[in-house]
Design a protein around this motif. Sequence first.
Motif, PDB file in Angstrom:
ATOM      1  N   THR A 191       0.976  -1.182   0.050  1.00 48.46           N
ATOM      2  CA  THR A 191       0.030  -0.089   0.108  1.00 48.46           C
ATOM      3  C   THR A 191       0.931   1.259  -0.177  1.00 48.46           C
ATOM      4  O   THR A 191       0.448   2.247  -0.431  1.00 48.46           O
ATOM      5  CB  THR A 191      -0.971   0.151   1.199  1.00 48.46           C
ATOM      6  N   GLY A 192       1.967   1.155   0.622  1.00 45.23           N
ATOM      7  CA  GLY A 192       2.887   2.472   0.707  1.00 45.23           C
ATOM      8  C   GLY A 192       2.485   3.591   1.594  1.00 45.23           C
ATOM      9  O   GLY A 192       2.673   4.618   1.548  1.00 45.23           O
ATOM     10  N   CYS A 193       1.538   2.952   2.571  1.00 46.59           N
ATOM     11  CA  CYS A 193       1.091   3.929   3.702  1.00 46.59           C
ATOM     12  C   CYS A 193       1.737   3.942   4.851  1.00 46.59           C
ATOM     13  O   CYS A 193       1.378   3.450   5.773  1.00 46.59           O
ATOM     14  CB  CYS A 193      -0.453   3.525   3.867  1.00 46.59           C
ATOM     15  N   LEU A 194       2.777   4.531   4.757  1.00 49.04           N
ATOM     16  CA  LEU A 194       3.804   4.479   6.037  1.00 49.04           C
ATOM     17  C   LEU A 194       4.654   5.698   6.076  1.00 49.04           C
ATOM     18  O   LEU A 194       5.523   6.145   5.109  1.00 49.04           O
ATOM     19  CB  LEU A 194       4.530   3.343   5.994  1.00 49.04           C
ATOM     20  N   MET A 252       1.146   4.734  11.005  1.00 46.38           N
ATOM     21  CA  MET A 252       0.343   3.732  10.052  1.00 46.38           C
ATOM     22  C   MET A 252      -1.105   3.739   9.872  1.00 46.38           C
ATOM     23  O   MET A 252      -1.624   2.642   9.763  1.00 46.38           O
ATOM     24  CB  MET A 252       0.970   2.295  10.816  1.00 46.38           C
ATOM     25  N   SER A 253      -1.645   4.806   9.965  1.00 47.30           N
ATOM     26  CA  SER A 253      -2.915   5.082  10.011  1.00 47.30           C
ATOM     27  C   SER A 253      -3.427   4.502   8.681  1.00 47.30           C
ATOM     28  O   SER A 253      -4.656   3.977   8.631  1.00 47.30           O
ATOM     29  CB  SER A 253      -3.379   6.222  10.114  1.00 47.30           C
ATOM     30  N   GLY A 254      -2.585   4.644   7.567  1.00 51.16           N
ATOM     31  CA  GLY A 254      -2.994   4.350   6.344  1.00 51.16           C
ATOM     32  C   GLY A 254      -3.255   2.716   6.041  1.00 51.16           C
ATOM     33  O   GLY A 254      -3.655   2.175   5.177  1.00 51.16           O
ATOM     34  N   LEU A 255      -2.606   1.957   7.152  1.00 46.41           N
ATOM     35  CA  LEU A 255      -2.825   0.618   6.973  1.00 46.41           C
ATOM     36  C   LEU A 255      -3.998   0.060   8.066  1.00 46.41           C
ATOM     37  O   LEU A 255      -4.006  -1.245   8.191  1.00 46.41           O
ATOM     38  CB  LEU A 255      -1.381  -0.055   7.508  1.00 46.41           C
ATOM     39  N   PHE A 256      -4.822   0.841   8.652  1.00 46.12           N
ATOM     40  CA  PHE A 256      -5.753   0.552   9.450  1.00 46.12           C
ATOM     41  C   PHE A 256      -6.445  -0.838   9.164  1.00 46.12           C
ATOM     42  O   PHE A 256      -6.734  -1.684   9.893  1.00 46.12           O
ATOM     43  CB  PHE A 256      -6.595   1.645   9.921  1.00 46.12           C
ATOM     44  N   ASP A 257      -7.283  -0.614   7.640  1.00 48.51           N
ATOM     45  CA  ASP A 257      -7.855  -1.558   7.050  1.00 48.51           C
ATOM     46  C   ASP A 257      -6.897  -3.002   7.156  1.00 48.51           C
ATOM     47  O   ASP A 257      -7.770  -4.020   7.394  1.00 48.51           O
ATOM     48  CB  ASP A 257      -8.622  -1.274   5.971  1.00 48.51           C
ATOM     49  N   MET A 290       1.390   4.701  22.261  1.00 49.29           N
ATOM     50  CA  MET A 290       0.717   3.996  21.085  1.00 49.29           C
ATOM     51  C   MET A 290      -0.827   4.500  21.298  1.00 49.29           C
ATOM     52  O   MET A 290      -1.444   4.710  22.145  1.00 49.29           O
ATOM     53  CB  MET A 290       0.772   2.831  21.192  1.00 49.29           C
ATOM     54  N   THR A 291      -1.203   5.033  19.843  1.00 46.86           N
ATOM     55  CA  THR A 291      -2.603   5.563  19.821  1.00 46.86           C
ATOM     56  C   THR A 291      -3.231   4.810  18.717  1.00 46.86           C
ATOM     57  O   THR A 291      -2.853   4.657  17.496  1.00 46.86           O
ATOM     58  CB  THR A 291      -2.523   6.961  19.424  1.00 46.86           C
ATOM     59  N   LYS A 350     -10.063   5.647  12.315  1.00 45.35           N
ATOM     60  CA  LYS A 350      -8.699   5.172  11.762  1.00 45.35           C
ATOM     61  C   LYS A 350      -7.458   5.586  12.043  1.00 45.35           C
ATOM     62  O   LYS A 350      -6.855   5.883  10.795  1.00 45.35           O
ATOM     63  CB  LYS A 350      -9.131   4.643  10.268  1.00 45.35           C
ATOM     64  N   ILE A 351      -6.993   5.674  13.170  1.00 48.77           N
ATOM     65  CA  ILE A 351      -5.621   6.516  13.668  1.00 48.77           C
ATOM     66  C   ILE A 351      -4.745   5.164  14.192  1.00 48.77           C
ATOM     67  O   ILE A 351      -5.228   4.455  15.001  1.00 48.77           O
ATOM     68  CB  ILE A 351      -5.892   7.513  14.642  1.00 48.77           C
ATOM     69  N   PHE A 352      -3.663   5.024  13.782  1.00 50.17           N
ATOM     70  CA  PHE A 352      -2.876   4.128  14.072  1.00 50.17           C
ATOM     71  C   PHE A 352      -1.215   4.572  14.202  1.00 50.17           C
ATOM     72  O   PHE A 352      -0.691   4.829  13.436  1.00 50.17           O
ATOM     73  CB  PHE A 352      -2.757   2.759  13.461  1.00 50.17           C
ATOM     74  N   LYS A 353      -1.000   5.226  15.327  1.00 49.46           N
ATOM     75  CA  LYS A 353       0.259   6.030  15.662  1.00 49.46           C
ATOM     76  C   LYS A 353       0.881   5.486  16.846  1.00 49.46           C
ATOM     77  O   LYS A 353       0.567   5.255  17.792  1.00 49.46           O
ATOM     78  CB  LYS A 353       0.121   7.517  15.633  1.00 49.46           C
TER      79      LYS A 353
END
Length: 265
Positions: free
Chosen positions: A19-22, A44-49, A104-105, A111-114
């Motif tokens: 996905t390149g979401c990092l 890594m919010s773009g990887l939530f799904d 960690m959040t 859809k937040i993953f940080k």
Amino acid sequence: MKKSLLFASFILITSFFLTGCLDTEEDVTIAANGSGTYKTAIDMSGLFDMMQMAAMMDTSANSQLKQLGDKNIDSTIAFGAFTDTSSTLTAEEKALLHDGTMHMTINQQDKIFKIILSYPFKKTEDIQKIMELQQSGKGFNPLGKAMNNPALQGMEGDEEKGGGGLPSVDQYAKTTFKNGVIERKIDQSKIDSLKNSDQFTQMQGAGDMLFSGITFSTIIHLPKAVKSSSGSKVTLSDDKKTVRMKYTFSDLIKTPQSLEFKVEY
């Protein structure tokens, strides 16, 4: 259980490249006496799904990925408890990592993953040692280490093998911190090794969008103005006390020397 967890973790890590979401940001603050703080923020919010999909694939009875994927988390973990009981760290390594923390959040609705890793240091030379510990696997891999947190227990990495760290420019370069001088040099042999790996072949199939979607930033706050600087990615603040660089995985692969820099202050 371990095989199932490893498979699910593989799906998640592979998602970085599919996905390149990092986005990874290094932030270093150096005080006049040489002490300061070294932080790494990973978005890594773009990887939530993808993370939720990996959790569904983990069929273990006590799935740690499901625990991460089924609840909101806003937690800060102190590394002291781990370093105090570690049998693999030397006394010096324990001292370097002891006061570190991880915040960690994870927010389901937004859809937040940080993750933010923070390490205070007493002298500038310690920054390089902390960075090397991170890359060696003796530091704290947020997706591969148990942090004495019920939501994270069971996600241990293999310290001797480096724990499967997250993508980082530091994997392919060496940054040295000495009094008044900061310099990064690319290790071309590591770049060549990456290009010859099966993982890279898979990444190439996704095209340039993937490479440009994985981004890195370096921000260095200095106690005094920069005297001289070199590096095509380097920009300075108006007072010349803050150094900024931004680059992508594509830059690392195609023009790795563009990530090199030297700053004297």
